[in-house]
Scaffold this motif. Structure first.
Motif, PDB file in Angstrom:
ATOM      1  N   PRO A 393       0.831  -1.212   0.000  1.00  0.00           N
ATOM      2  CA  PRO A 393       0.000   0.000   0.000  1.00  0.00           C
ATOM      3  C   PRO A 393       0.866   1.263   0.000  1.00  0.00           C
ATOM      4  CG  PRO A 393      -0.842  -1.600   1.585  1.00  0.00           C
ATOM      5  CD  PRO A 393       0.481  -2.140   1.100  1.00  0.00           C
ATOM      6  N   GLY A 394       0.487   2.209  -0.838  1.00  0.00           N
ATOM      7  CA  GLY A 394       1.221   3.461  -0.914  1.00  0.00           C
ATOM      8  C   GLY A 394       2.363   3.452  -1.905  1.00  0.00           C
ATOM      9  N   THR A 395       2.643   2.312  -2.528  1.00  0.00           N
ATOM     10  CA  THR A 395       3.715   2.269  -3.528  1.00  0.00           C
ATOM     11  C   THR A 395       3.279   3.033  -4.770  1.00  0.00           C
ATOM     12  OG1 THR A 395       4.354   0.070  -2.752  1.00  0.00           O
ATOM     13  CG2 THR A 395       5.201   0.768  -4.900  1.00  0.00           C
ATOM     14  N   PRO A 396       4.057   4.002  -5.258  1.00  0.00           N
ATOM     15  CA  PRO A 396       3.674   4.730  -6.473  1.00  0.00           C
ATOM     16  C   PRO A 396       3.477   3.782  -7.654  1.00  0.00           C
ATOM     17  CG  PRO A 396       5.479   5.842  -5.349  1.00  0.00           C
ATOM     18  CD  PRO A 396       5.292   4.529  -4.662  1.00  0.00           C
ATOM     19  N   HIS A 397       2.560   4.156  -8.506  1.00  0.00           N
ATOM     20  CA  HIS A 397       2.154   3.316  -9.636  1.00  0.00           C
ATOM     21  C   HIS A 397       3.351   2.841 -10.465  1.00  0.00           C
ATOM     22  CE1 HIS A 397      -0.105   2.257 -13.346  1.00  0.00           C
ATOM     23  NE2 HIS A 397       0.871   2.894 -13.967  1.00  0.00           N
ATOM     24  N   ASN A 398       4.197   3.756 -10.890  1.00  0.00           N
ATOM     25  CA  ASN A 398       5.299   3.388 -11.775  1.00  0.00           C
ATOM     26  C   ASN A 398       6.319   2.488 -11.090  1.00  0.00           C
ATOM     27  OD1 ASN A 398       4.358   4.814 -14.066  1.00  0.00           O
ATOM     28  ND2 ASN A 398       5.152   6.729 -13.221  1.00  0.00           N
ATOM     29  N   GLU A 399       6.503   2.695  -9.793  1.00  0.00           N
ATOM     30  CA  GLU A 399       7.465   1.882  -9.062  1.00  0.00           C
ATOM     31  C   GLU A 399       6.868   0.519  -8.699  1.00  0.00           C
ATOM     32  OE1 GLU A 399       8.844   4.271  -5.806  1.00  0.00           O
ATOM     33  OE2 GLU A 399       8.947   6.044  -7.095  1.00  0.00           O
ATOM     34  N   ALA A 400       5.554   0.445  -8.620  1.00  0.00           N
ATOM     35  CA  ALA A 400       4.899  -0.811  -8.244  1.00  0.00           C
ATOM     36  C   ALA A 400       5.038  -1.864  -9.326  1.00  0.00           C
ATOM     37  CB  ALA A 400       3.420  -0.555  -7.952  1.00  0.00           C
ATOM     38  N   ARG A 401       5.271  -1.441 -10.552  1.00  0.00           N
ATOM     39  CA  ARG A 401       5.312  -2.416 -11.637  1.00  0.00           C
ATOM     40  C   ARG A 401       6.426  -3.440 -11.450  1.00  0.00           C
ATOM     41  NH1 ARG A 401       5.591  -1.440 -18.121  1.00  0.00           N
ATOM     42  NH2 ARG A 401       7.774  -1.056 -17.659  1.00  0.00           N
ATOM     43  N   GLU A 402       7.541  -3.021 -10.823  1.00  0.00           N
ATOM     44  CA  GLU A 402       8.616  -3.973 -10.596  1.00  0.00           C
ATOM     45  C   GLU A 402       8.204  -5.056  -9.610  1.00  0.00           C
ATOM     46  OE1 GLU A 402      11.595  -4.359 -12.239  1.00  0.00           O
ATOM     47  OE2 GLU A 402      10.391  -3.015 -13.494  1.00  0.00           O
ATOM     48  N   GLN A 403       7.372  -4.692  -8.617  1.00  0.00           N
ATOM     49  CA  GLN A 403       6.879  -5.702  -7.675  1.00  0.00           C
ATOM     50  C   GLN A 403       5.939  -6.685  -8.383  1.00  0.00           C
ATOM     51  OE1 GLN A 403       5.300  -3.917  -4.082  1.00  0.00           O
ATOM     52  NE2 GLN A 403       6.817  -2.271  -4.113  1.00  0.00           N
ATOM     53  N   ILE A 404       5.128  -6.161  -9.303  1.00  0.00           N
ATOM     54  CA  ILE A 404       4.234  -7.031 -10.076  1.00  0.00           C
ATOM     55  C   ILE A 404       5.052  -7.970 -10.946  1.00  0.00           C
ATOM     56  CG2 ILE A 404       2.495  -7.042 -11.913  1.00  0.00           C
ATOM     57  CD1 ILE A 404       1.532  -4.337 -10.792  1.00  0.00           C
ATOM     58  N   ARG A 405       6.042  -7.422 -11.629  1.00  0.00           N
ATOM     59  CA  ARG A 405       6.886  -8.224 -12.501  1.00  0.00           C
ATOM     60  C   ARG A 405       7.582  -9.341 -11.718  1.00  0.00           C
ATOM     61  NH1 ARG A 405       9.475  -6.532 -17.222  1.00  0.00           N
ATOM     62  NH2 ARG A 405       9.206  -4.349 -16.614  1.00  0.00           N
ATOM     63  N   ALA A 406       8.095  -8.982 -10.512  1.00  0.00           N
ATOM     64  CA  ALA A 406       8.815  -9.976  -9.705  1.00  0.00           C
ATOM     65  C   ALA A 406       7.897 -11.127  -9.308  1.00  0.00           C
ATOM     66  CB  ALA A 406       9.403  -9.300  -8.471  1.00  0.00           C
ATOM     67  N   LEU A 407       6.645 -10.823  -8.925  1.00  0.00           N
ATOM     68  CA  LEU A 407       5.723 -11.895  -8.531  1.00  0.00           C
ATOM     69  C   LEU A 407       5.315 -12.734  -9.736  1.00  0.00           C
ATOM     70  CD1 LEU A 407       4.179 -13.352  -6.394  1.00  0.00           C
ATOM     71  CD2 LEU A 407       2.356 -11.643  -6.561  1.00  0.00           C
ATOM     72  N   LEU A 408       5.132 -12.100 -10.898  1.00  0.00           N
ATOM     73  CA  LEU A 408       4.830 -12.868 -12.113  1.00  0.00           C
ATOM     74  C   LEU A 408       5.931 -13.873 -12.398  1.00  0.00           C
ATOM     75  CD1 LEU A 408       3.400 -10.171 -14.572  1.00  0.00           C
ATOM     76  CD2 LEU A 408       2.181 -12.159 -13.663  1.00  0.00           C
ATOM     77  N   TYR A 409       7.186 -13.437 -12.297  1.00  0.00           N
ATOM     78  CA  TYR A 409       8.305 -14.342 -12.549  1.00  0.00           C
ATOM     79  C   TYR A 409       8.293 -15.502 -11.543  1.00  0.00           C
ATOM     80  CZ  TYR A 409      10.352 -10.760 -15.607  1.00  0.00           C
ATOM     81  OH  TYR A 409      10.585  -9.867 -16.613  1.00  0.00           O
ATOM     82  N   THR A 410       7.992 -15.191 -10.283  1.00  0.00           N
ATOM     83  CA  THR A 410       7.940 -16.260  -9.269  1.00  0.00           C
ATOM     84  C   THR A 410       6.855 -17.270  -9.598  1.00  0.00           C
ATOM     85  OG1 THR A 410       8.781 -14.753  -7.559  1.00  0.00           O
ATOM     86  CG2 THR A 410       7.600 -16.715  -6.813  1.00  0.00           C
ATOM     87  N   ILE A 411       5.667 -16.777 -10.002  1.00  0.00           N
ATOM     88  CA  ILE A 411       4.562 -17.672 -10.365  1.00  0.00           C
ATOM     89  C   ILE A 411       4.972 -18.573 -11.530  1.00  0.00           C
ATOM     90  CG2 ILE A 411       2.237 -17.723 -11.356  1.00  0.00           C
ATOM     91  CD1 ILE A 411       1.642 -15.159  -9.735  1.00  0.00           C
ATOM     92  N   LEU A 412       5.589 -17.995 -12.544  1.00  0.00           N
ATOM     93  CA  LEU A 412       5.963 -18.757 -13.735  1.00  0.00           C
ATOM     94  C   LEU A 412       7.080 -19.756 -13.428  1.00  0.00           C
ATOM     95  CD1 LEU A 412       5.819 -15.815 -16.300  1.00  0.00           C
ATOM     96  CD2 LEU A 412       4.326 -17.828 -16.278  1.00  0.00           C
ATOM     97  N   ILE A 413       8.045 -19.344 -12.594  1.00  0.00           N
ATOM     98  CA  ILE A 413       9.140 -20.249 -12.238  1.00  0.00           C
ATOM     99  C   ILE A 413       8.612 -21.436 -11.441  1.00  0.00           C
ATOM    100  CG2 ILE A 413      11.236 -20.449 -10.829  1.00  0.00           C
ATOM    101  CD1 ILE A 413      11.876 -17.525 -11.671  1.00  0.00           C
ATOM    102  N   ASP A 414       7.706 -21.149 -10.496  1.00  0.00           N
ATOM    103  CA  ASP A 414       7.138 -22.234  -9.694  1.00  0.00           C
ATOM    104  C   ASP A 414       6.317 -23.210 -10.547  1.00  0.00           C
ATOM    105  OD1 ASP A 414       8.300 -21.135  -7.481  1.00  0.00           O
ATOM    106  OD2 ASP A 414       6.461 -20.164  -6.731  1.00  0.00           O
ATOM    107  N   ARG A 415       5.723 -22.682 -11.633  1.00  0.00           N
ATOM    108  CA  ARG A 415       4.844 -23.505 -12.458  1.00  0.00           C
ATOM    109  C   ARG A 415       5.606 -24.256 -13.551  1.00  0.00           C
ATOM    110  NH1 ARG A 415      -0.305 -20.300 -13.728  1.00  0.00           N
ATOM    111  NH2 ARG A 415      -0.496 -20.693 -11.490  1.00  0.00           N
ATOM    112  N   CYS A 416       6.835 -23.910 -13.781  1.00  0.00           N
ATOM    113  CA  CYS A 416       7.600 -24.521 -14.868  1.00  0.00           C
ATOM    114  C   CYS A 416       7.994 -25.961 -14.487  1.00  0.00           C
ATOM    115  CB  CYS A 416       8.846 -23.693 -15.169  1.00  0.00           C
ATOM    116  SG  CYS A 416       9.861 -24.382 -16.494  1.00  0.00           S
ATOM    117  N   ASP A 417       7.752 -26.920 -15.401  1.00  0.00           N
ATOM    118  CA  ASP A 417       8.061 -28.331 -15.161  1.00  0.00           C
ATOM    119  C   ASP A 417       9.476 -28.683 -15.584  1.00  0.00           C
ATOM    120  OD1 ASP A 417       5.523 -28.756 -14.181  1.00  0.00           O
ATOM    121  OD2 ASP A 417       4.697 -29.276 -16.155  1.00  0.00           O
TER     122      ASP A 417
END
Length: 760
Positions: A393-417
């Protein structure tokens, strides 16, 4: 009469020809003389008492009785001790500074502490060098001891650690400012000095007991006070610390919790109170030692008060106008359409920025497959929604995108067989154009200027962000050049920048991470080679496998960094002068910079150009402040009675309940009226008759500024004062409240003479 200083007087510029009222000069074969203002600005000759040139006193003949040794010798002795202690303090601080600068220090916390100590000592040295004996403001004599206690701009100890001067902000110094005959605060006497060129040219005593009244031959408690009131002005605010009045001092020393509103008419000392309160709070409240912001109405005002806080020992307070808080402020123009200005002045339109940003934060709902070299990995709408909830909460929009990107990568890495190292797969995902394009389209990096400009050029976007606006209002806010900024746009730009953050920050953070990863990869290779080549008996190089040691080898000094915005906040306390002019939208700019709500609000409701029909608590309550204390200043120390007699009807015609202060000065100079054709002759005659002082022409933008003659508009003179004010065609200032306020403000800038020239 209250024994106070002229609350908004200017400092005399020592050593600058033509500025000030009492620059000593020598005449052949005679005693020292000085030119002195007689109260109306005319020059008179004043002989000085012949005294020892080593004396701290340089009193004129008319004050010969004050030169009695029995009255000043105790001060002379104390000043001598102060002089020696000042020399010792300066020498000691310089030696300590040299020692600190030459001592080796390690990087990190030790270097930071060294730099802070250097800054502290340097500031102390600068303050001690700025003043010598005139560091002393005066003394009080308490009834319980009968011994004088000397008050200074800063505290000073002798070599044995005994106090020579008590800091004016200390509780022990409060009686120097606050004692009155009704409440003497255990004082027998109080003495205040008037300094010039490092010597006392006058002093005045006040007695608080019957015995003191009967036995003190130097009682003349109006001399220096009246001299200060009538002294000529200069381009910088005069130092009036030694003559702060009791009503002003009570406000200066009030607590810092919540918002303190100081309401007072022209000449009551609002600006002096605001500045001295700033210095006092930084001294007395540990929470406010850093990050204090002082907001003034315009640049001429900031230039006018620039010397005051440093003279009080405070050189780290940020001074700014509202324009300075936003990058676009320097080029912003006034809003030409009053209806548009009113719409943009509301807090509701500022809050519409949240919905405008939300338009660029829409997670994809359709599933997709992320194709990599190692495997094809599914990504669902639920995965995107989860990633979009990642930012704190309170993270500026433009800076928040890196947090979104990092979680996407984690989701994809965990799902990769596929059997692939996580870091290797992460590097592959960073190069995936499709994933990047989808993220760019659903959480878009955007500039604040582009977002606000779109509101003024895309009606559908404005309706989405502010659905309460009528179609007529939406159309009214549209303009052909959406990024040709006006002052009314600044609060929206500020809100957008705070909500969005720096779009380049995400790119720099990503580049910084990549560069650091590359450095570590290269270091891993070098460490591996060193370990492989190590043939020593103890295998010393194997120690490099330790994570702590390898982390210590990381060098981040060459990586890109972001310079912080010093005016972005947060601030522990904000002082706002001429606060009556701020709109709700502008208040939001300050409120966001001061989460604690610790504010000093200084203004006059009768000087609000847009009108101010509500109370201060009602106005400030709308921006979320609920701890509000009010204080009033009602004595006009600056504006002569002759001027106020003409100014009062001007404001009462528009605002019958205006808080018009009572003036305590008379100059004997009536307000002069004439035609505008007399402007040049009025100025020439005044300059010929007055060797010093400052004049201001208000209402004639074609009149060029000079060293002693300013030309300003009615809005740019708020907070300023001049010996002569010439109003040119004030009937052109406009009708209604705005016109009446402009005329009232302009008239009450005069400390000596007012001339009103009209079209005839």
């Amino acid at each position: 009469m209250s024994h106070a200083a002229c609350c908004t007087a200017l400092p005399r510029c020592a050593g600058q020809p033509g500025i000030g009222n009492d620059h000593p000069r020598r005449t052949s074969g005679g005693p020292a003389e000085s030119g002195r203002c007689d109260g109306g600005g005319r020059r008179t000759r004043t002989h000085r008492v012949s005294v020892n040139r080593n004396s701290a006193f340089d009193l004129p003949d008319r004050l010969a009785r004050k030169a009695d040794p029995t009255l000043i010798e105790p001060d002379e002795r104390h000043f001598g001790v102060i002089a020696r202690s000042l020399d010792h303090a300066v020498t000691t601080l310089r030696r300590r500074l040299d020692e600190i600068r030459s001592a080796p220090v390690r990087a990190g916390q030790e270097a930071l502490e060294r730099d802070l100590e250097v800054h502290r000592i340097t500031a102390r040295l600068r303050a001690l060098r700025r003043y010598r004996l005139d560091l002393c403001l005066g003394h009080v004599v308490p009834a319980d001891t009968g011994e004088p206690v000397y008050i200074g701009r800063q505290g000073l100890l002798d070599e044995a650690g005994n106090p020579l001067l008590i800091d004016w902000r200390s509780p022990d110094a409060e009686s120097f400012f606050a004692a009155t005959h009704a409440n003497p605060m255990n004082l027998i006497r109080r003495r205040r000095y008037r300094w010039r060129g490092g010597r006392v040219v006058d002093y005045w005593d006040e007695a608080f007991t019957a015995d003191a009244l009967a036995t003190d031959p130097a009682l003349d408690d109006q001399s220096a006070f009246l001299a200060e009131l009538g002294a000529g002005r200069s381009p910088r605010m005069r130092d009036v610390l030694g003559t702060i009045a009791a009503d002003q001092d009570a406000i200066i020393r009030a607590g810092s919790r919540g918002a303190l509103v100081v309401d007072g008419g022209p000449g009551t000392g609002k600006t002096v109170v605001a500045l001295h309160r700033t210095a006092y709070l930084r001294y007395s409240d540990p929470r406010l030692r850093h990050a204090v912001l002082f907001v003034g109405p315009h640049e001429p005002y900031l230039a006018y008060v620039a010397d005051v806080l440093p003279s009080l020992g405070e050189d780290s307070v940020q001074l700014a106008t509202l324009r300075d808080l936003v990058a676009e402020g320097a080029a912003a123009e006034p809003e030409p359409d009053p209806a548009v200005a009113r719409l943009k002045a509301t807090a509701e339109l500022v809050q519409a920025i949240e919905a405008a940003v939300g338009f660029y934060e829409q997670p994809p709902t359709a599933p997709m497959t992320v194709v990599t070299e190692y495997a094809d990995i599914p990504l669902t709408g639920a995965d995107w929604a989860e990633a979009f909830r990642a930012p704190e909460p309170g993270t500026p929009h433009n800076e928040a995108r890196e947090q979104i990107r990092a979680l996407l990568y984690t989701i994809l890495i965990d799902r990769c067989d596929a059997d692939v190292p996580a870091e290797q797969l992460r590097n592959e995902l960073q190069r995936n154009d499709e994933l990047r394009d989808v993220l760019d389209g659903s959480w878009t990096l955007i500039e604040a200027a582009d977002l606000v400009g779109d509101l003024w050029s895309v009606p559908a976007y404005l309706r989405l962000a502010a659905p309460w606006l009528t179609p007529t209002e939406v159309q009214l806010l549209q303009r052909a050049e959406p990024q040709r900024w006006t002052i009314a746009d600044l609060p929206l730009l500020d809100a957008a920048r705070r909500r969005l953050g720096d779009p380049g920050a995400a790119r720099r953070a990503q580049r910084r991470t990549a560069m650091l990863a590359a450095e570590r990869q290269e270091m891993n290779r070098v460490v591996g080679d060193l370990i492989a080549a190590d043939d020593s008996e103890l295998l010393v190089m194997s120690m490099l496998r330790g994570d702590d040691l390898r982390a210590a080898l990381d060098d981040e000094s060459g990586l890109p960094r972001t310079e912080s915005d010093r005016l972005a906040g947060p601030f522990a306390h904000i002082v706002v002068d001429e606060a009556q002019e701020l709109t709700d939208a502008e208040w939001q700019m300050l409120r966001q910079r001061c989460p604690s709500g610790s504010l000093t609000v200084v203004g006059d409701r009768a000087q609000a150009r847009r009108g101010f029909t509500e109370s201060w608590p009602e106005r400030l309550g709308r921006i979320g402040l609920d701890r509000i204390t009010e204080a009033a200043l009602t004595v006009n120390y600056r504006t002569p009675e002759e001027v106020m007699a003409e100014a009062e009807p001007v404001i009462r015609a528009a605002l019958p309940d205006a808080n018009v202060p009572t003036s305590i000065r008379r100059t004997g100079i009536p307000v002069r009226h004439g035609p505008t054709t007399e402007l040049v002759s009025v100025i020439e005659h005044w300059l010929a008759e007055h060797a010093d002082g400052i004049a201001c022409i208000i209402g004639d933008p074609g009149f060029a500024d000079g060293q002693r003659v300013r030309s300003l508009d009615p809005q740019s003179v708020k907070g300023l004062e001049f010996d002569l004010v010439v109003l040119v065609a004030p009937e052109r200032f406009g009708a209604g409240i705005a016109g009446a306020v402009d005329r009232y403000v302009a008239m009450t800038r005069a400390t000596g003479q007012l001339v009103v020239l009209s079209d005839r």
